[in-house]
Design a protein around this motif. Sequence first.
Motif, PDB file in Angstrom:
ATOM      1  N   ILE A 113      -7.416  -1.769   1.409  1.00 22.00           N
ATOM      2  CA  ILE A 113      -6.438  -2.387   1.843  1.00 22.00           C
ATOM      3  C   ILE A 113      -6.280  -1.979   3.208  1.00 22.00           C
ATOM      4  O   ILE A 113      -5.857  -0.865   3.567  1.00 22.00           O
ATOM      5  CB  ILE A 113      -5.076  -2.317   1.064  1.00 22.00           C
ATOM      6  N   LEU A 130      -3.967  -4.490  -8.161  1.00 23.07           N
ATOM      7  CA  LEU A 130      -4.972  -4.748  -7.426  1.00 23.07           C
ATOM      8  C   LEU A 130      -6.324  -4.946  -8.256  1.00 23.07           C
ATOM      9  O   LEU A 130      -6.476  -4.084  -9.099  1.00 23.07           O
ATOM     10  CB  LEU A 130      -5.523  -3.823  -6.361  1.00 23.07           C
ATOM     11  N   ASN A 184       0.614  -1.182  -0.138  1.00 23.19           N
ATOM     12  CA  ASN A 184      -0.074  -0.145  -0.080  1.00 23.19           C
ATOM     13  C   ASN A 184       0.924   1.153  -0.083  1.00 23.19           C
ATOM     14  O   ASN A 184       0.412   2.252   0.280  1.00 23.19           O
ATOM     15  CB  ASN A 184      -0.967   0.026   1.081  1.00 23.19           C
TER      16      ASN A 184
END
Length: 562
Positions: free
Chosen positions: A89, A67, A50
């Motif tokens: 996330i 993703l 992330n």
Amino acid sequence: MTLLSVKDLRVGFGDTDVVHNVSFDVAAGETLAIVGESGSGKSVTAMSINRLIDYSGGRIRGGSILLDGTTDLVQAEEVALQRLRGREIGMIFQEPMTSLNPVLKVGTQIGEIFAKRHGMSGRAVRQAAIRALDRVRIPDAERRLDQAPHQMSGGMLQRIMIAMALAGEPRLLIADEPTTALDVTIQAQILALLAELQRETGTGLIFITHDIGVVAGIADRVVVMQNGMVVESGSTGDIIDWPRHEYTRHLLSAVPLFRHGAAAPKANDAAGKPALQVDDLAVRFPVGGGFLRKSKGVVHAVSNVSFDLAPGETLGVVGESGSGKSTMARAVLGLVKPSKGRIACGGDRAVQMVFQNPNASLNGRMKIRTALAEPVIAAGGRVDAACVERMETLLRKVDLPLDALDRYPHEFSGGQRQRVCIARALMPEPKILVLDEAVSALDVSVQAKVLDLLMDLQKEFGLAYLFVSHDMGVVERVAHRIAVIHAGQIVEMGPSTDVLSDPQHPYTRKLMAAVPSLEKREVDFALDTDEVPSTLRPAGWEPAAVLWQEHGPGHRFVAEAG
């Protein structure tokens, strides 16, 4: 359906790459475990997913992180990443004290998530926060909302972090050593929560850990990392039963297996005067009602605790986070004032402590020479030639080079820093060491070396150890006797072999059943819906006398009421 796909990921700091061409996929509803020791690159990999690595001085040098097969997080702008973090996330960090704001109440920090993520306000936010703490098995949840992080144990803080991550309802959850600071029963509940979340929402889970026993119970697939590279990957069964890489075999061999008392040392038969005597110890904390409001009562953190500790003996103290075991240890040290009872330990310098986190225990701006001198100076001694000679002797005992005296804590590994802490604790020549989760933050192979060191020092100096831990495999290895604490009281105590092989109290049996092992595969963790016992009592309340039942020589347990 592939939720996340990492391909040929390279991450560096400055001119040095620390993660090299790492690749793996995570499907919706799947649990991928990334295992390895400190420095293997597993946490850097997690922080890169992330893009939090950007704030730590790191930089992604190559590869892709897709993703849903479309959004490449490596190329994403900061605005887009901010929308994804917490919502798509979620992340559970390893160090809750560095992740929570120390000046804000816990309720404020949890409530912010419900306000921003779910659009709640007012009373609804507080009720949602209470439910979130109830889910992670925190007693007196409403009262805890009004506390600051420093008022809670490390295990409770970790559960706060888990509650905050789950509150966001992310589709991908990254859990970096989320159960390291938790006892086995709470760990089982957290794993049950994560499993429930996956069943209900199809959340993908990346579980980063060095605990292979936990991996065996929850992971579908395993990635093994060493020196920033993936050295082996495959299904959990294949990795554990047929490891191909030498490093994987090394990790598996270092796991402290729990053998229900079979590996426990024989009971210490030392005669003579005990090194430590604790009689009817109680520690209570008043809970204020606020300005012009009636007191809410008193927290009975420790009640009716009595035990002796002989020279050369180790008493293992086990129980859930928040059970009172650390408060009891601090009372023995004089860091917490007892409300009643007697503690006899032969003087101020007789007891020293080794804390859980060696990073927080050592001043980063202080050389090791100065750190070792501190307890001597505090006890009124001088840093003379004899003191320096003792420093050098203890460094040799803990297997550190003499030039360590002129180095700083950051120049050592985690295991080496903990060895420095042990040497520092031994400087004033104590008779008793209180070890509060002293090896829980260490990798399994380093942990094994530190435990060997502690046992060697005990034999050489006749030290008595009060060993507080949530790891039953570790306790079994070092403890001659065990005291089980539940809701502030000792509920069972006796020789380790007897307590671990034939537990009598229901809570002790619950602890034994929750211990993870390599043999427990695809465990169906079930949520415990029983009410968490509270230690908050009305002002003036006194606990009933403890009714003990004997079960063999030195083995006794508390009889259940009724």
